[in-house]
Design a protein around this motif. Structure first.
Motif, PDB file in Angstrom:
ATOM      1  N   ALA A 142     -27.069  13.523  -5.560  1.00  0.00           N
ATOM      2  CA  ALA A 142     -28.371  14.043  -5.140  1.00  0.00           C
ATOM      3  C   ALA A 142     -28.749  13.538  -3.755  1.00  0.00           C
ATOM      4  O   ALA A 142     -29.158  14.317  -2.878  1.00  0.00           O
ATOM      5  CB  ALA A 142     -29.442  13.645  -6.155  1.00  0.00           C
ATOM      6  N   TYR A 143     -28.595  12.242  -3.530  1.00  0.00           N
ATOM      7  CA  TYR A 143     -28.974  11.672  -2.244  1.00  0.00           C
ATOM      8  C   TYR A 143     -28.050  12.119  -1.112  1.00  0.00           C
ATOM      9  O   TYR A 143     -28.450  12.113   0.051  1.00  0.00           O
ATOM     10  CB  TYR A 143     -28.993  10.147  -2.326  1.00  0.00           C
ATOM     11  N   SER A 144     -26.835  12.503  -1.429  1.00  0.00           N
ATOM     12  CA  SER A 144     -25.938  12.966  -0.368  1.00  0.00           C
ATOM     13  C   SER A 144     -26.496  14.221   0.309  1.00  0.00           C
ATOM     14  O   SER A 144     -26.164  14.502   1.470  1.00  0.00           O
ATOM     15  CB  SER A 144     -24.542  13.248  -0.928  1.00  0.00           C
ATOM     16  N   TYR A 145     -27.345  14.943  -0.398  1.00  0.00           N
ATOM     17  CA  TYR A 145     -27.990  16.135   0.172  1.00  0.00           C
ATOM     18  C   TYR A 145     -29.404  15.835   0.643  1.00  0.00           C
ATOM     19  O   TYR A 145     -29.815  16.263   1.732  1.00  0.00           O
ATOM     20  CB  TYR A 145     -28.032  17.263  -0.869  1.00  0.00           C
ATOM     21  N   LEU A 146     -30.169  15.089  -0.140  1.00  0.00           N
ATOM     22  CA  LEU A 146     -31.574  14.846   0.177  1.00  0.00           C
ATOM     23  C   LEU A 146     -31.754  13.940   1.384  1.00  0.00           C
ATOM     24  O   LEU A 146     -32.772  14.032   2.086  1.00  0.00           O
ATOM     25  CB  LEU A 146     -32.283  14.226  -1.029  1.00  0.00           C
ATOM     26  N   GLY A 156     -32.780  19.210   3.260  1.00  0.00           N
ATOM     27  CA  GLY A 156     -32.713  17.997   2.463  1.00  0.00           C
ATOM     28  C   GLY A 156     -33.865  17.065   2.782  1.00  0.00           C
ATOM     29  O   GLY A 156     -34.528  16.545   1.881  1.00  0.00           O
ATOM     30  N   VAL A 253     -28.707  16.405 -11.179  1.00  0.00           N
ATOM     31  CA  VAL A 253     -27.701  17.430 -10.902  1.00  0.00           C
ATOM     32  C   VAL A 253     -27.845  18.671 -11.781  1.00  0.00           C
ATOM     33  O   VAL A 253     -27.001  19.574 -11.697  1.00  0.00           O
ATOM     34  CB  VAL A 253     -26.259  16.871 -11.028  1.00  0.00           C
ATOM     35  N   TRP A 255     -31.407  19.662 -12.519  1.00  0.00           N
ATOM     36  CA  TRP A 255     -32.721  20.049 -11.983  1.00  0.00           C
ATOM     37  C   TRP A 255     -33.555  20.869 -12.971  1.00  0.00           C
ATOM     38  O   TRP A 255     -33.939  22.006 -12.703  1.00  0.00           O
ATOM     39  CB  TRP A 255     -32.530  20.841 -10.689  1.00  0.00           C
ATOM     40  N   LEU A 274     -34.035  23.786  -1.920  1.00  0.00           N
ATOM     41  CA  LEU A 274     -33.041  22.729  -1.721  1.00  0.00           C
ATOM     42  C   LEU A 274     -31.920  23.213  -0.810  1.00  0.00           C
ATOM     43  O   LEU A 274     -31.684  24.425  -0.680  1.00  0.00           O
ATOM     44  CB  LEU A 274     -32.460  22.312  -3.073  1.00  0.00           C
ATOM     45  N   TYR A 278     -26.603  21.521  -2.198  1.00  0.00           N
ATOM     46  CA  TYR A 278     -27.188  20.900  -3.384  1.00  0.00           C
ATOM     47  C   TYR A 278     -27.360  21.944  -4.488  1.00  0.00           C
ATOM     48  O   TYR A 278     -27.106  21.670  -5.665  1.00  0.00           O
ATOM     49  CB  TYR A 278     -28.528  20.266  -3.015  1.00  0.00           C
ATOM     50  N   ARG A 279     -27.782  23.144  -4.125  1.00  0.00           N
ATOM     51  CA  ARG A 279     -27.928  24.201  -5.131  1.00  0.00           C
ATOM     52  C   ARG A 279     -26.585  24.524  -5.774  1.00  0.00           C
ATOM     53  O   ARG A 279     -26.493  24.753  -6.986  1.00  0.00           O
ATOM     54  CB  ARG A 279     -28.534  25.458  -4.506  1.00  0.00           C
ATOM     55  N   GLU A 281     -24.113  22.421  -6.063  1.00  0.00           N
ATOM     56  CA  GLU A 281     -23.810  21.259  -6.904  1.00  0.00           C
ATOM     57  C   GLU A 281     -24.512  21.394  -8.258  1.00  0.00           C
ATOM     58  O   GLU A 281     -23.916  21.164  -9.321  1.00  0.00           O
ATOM     59  CB  GLU A 281     -24.273  19.980  -6.209  1.00  0.00           C
TER      60      GLU A 281
END
Length: 311
Positions: A142-146, A156, A253, A255, A274, A278-279, A281
């Motif tokens: 999650a944080y890799s995108y946000l 992100g 992951v 959501w 998002l 991420y979507r 993922e």
């Protein structure tokens, strides 16, 4: 940390037990800098990270009763004693409640039993998988995108900013991180600690995939009885704390819509807003049997007796 999936696992278990609690939220960074967590944790400093969240503290009882998310989920002698003294019994909790429904509607349904088995212990081997191969990897993914403000038009960072702005925490914390400079500094520190590099992200994804395969085998075996489900006295098949904890730790992951109602009291970040990566993922993990199970758990059970952030 309001949106932490480990805090969400603890929150869900406390809600199910009907425990009356007040949530005091700290945003990342501030939970180290200004929170009293380490001081309140006191003699239990050696059992977990001093500033780690969550911490369940009983002011009237004179001490902490849950030093981490697992103690809040599984219970311990201190927490169990606090439950006896202060918690409303689960069978008297509002059951079947949904956001916007009033208590009269609940009474009409006449539901009086807890919809989740809170007594069946989480098998040690599956707890280790959740703690090692599900919780940390879903956070990393999650944080890799946000925490990436550069790709996909900065979606992100905007999503991260919306999560911060909507979090149930101090207004000063939200105000400071509302500025791009402090938020970028926090994102850089968090990225270095939890995302690291592409190799770590890939390894996290692989670890999660293996964990999902293992958990799905248990879910398929006897319909999940003995692990994800337990047979109640009335013969009903009810989810266990393993089921709710798995759903909570998978939420970054998959959501689920319901988690935002619980954390923010509203939809703070739409799935469509998002980053594209991420979507994708989320779509990948939603397509798994475990992912669908987690979505169903949220849809069917999370808002039952939940204390939404807006309340």
């Amino acid at each position: 940390i309001p949106y932490s999936h480990f805090c969400e696992a603890a929150r869900w278990a406390l809600d199910l037990r009907g425990i009356d609690y007040t949530e005091v939220g700290y945003l990342p960074g501030f939970h180290f800098a200004i929170s009293p967590i380490a001081r309140l944790r006191g003699s239990h400093l050696g059992t977990t990270q001093p500033n780690g969240t969550p911490l369940l503290y009983d002011h009237a009882g004179g001490g902490n009763v849950g030093t981490d998310s697992w103690e809040c989920v599984e219970g311990n002698p201190r927490l169990n004693e606090a439950i006896k003294k202060r918690a409303s019994a689960c069978q008297n909790a509002r059951v079947g409640a949904r956001a916007g429904e009033d208590q009269a509607g609940d009474q009409k349904r006449g539901a009086t039993s807890c919809p989740v088995d809170v007594h069946s212990p989480i098998p040690k081997d599956l707890k280790e998988i959740l703690e090692r191969d599900v919780g940390p990897p879903t956070r990393t993914l999650a944080y890799s995108y946000l925490l990436d403000a550069k790709t996909d038009g900065g979606k992100g960072d905007r999503a991260f900013a919306d999560m911060i702005a909507s979090a149930k925490s101090g207004w000063m914390q939200r105000s400071i991180l509302g500025f791009s400079g402090p938020r970028a500094g926090l994102a850089s520190a968090m990225h270095g600690r939890m995302v690291k590099d592409e190799k770590h992200v890939t390894e996290s994804r692989e670890r999660l995939a293996k964990a999902v395969e293992t958990l799905e085998r248990h879910l398929a075996r006897d319909g999940g009885l003995g692990t994800f489900y337990a047979r109640a006295e009335d013969g009903e098949k009810r989810p266990t704390l393993l089921a709710t904890t798995t759903a909570a730790l998978m939420y970054p992951v998959v959501w689920p819509e319901e988690v935002q109602t619980v954390i923010y009291g509203k939809t703070a970040v739409n799935l469509e807003s998002l980053p594209e990566g991420y979507r994708a993922e989320i779509a990948r993990w939603r397509a798994t049997k475990l992912g669908q199970f987690c979505l169903d758990m949220y849809k069917e059970h999370r808002l039952v007796g939940a204390r939404a952030a807006a309340s």
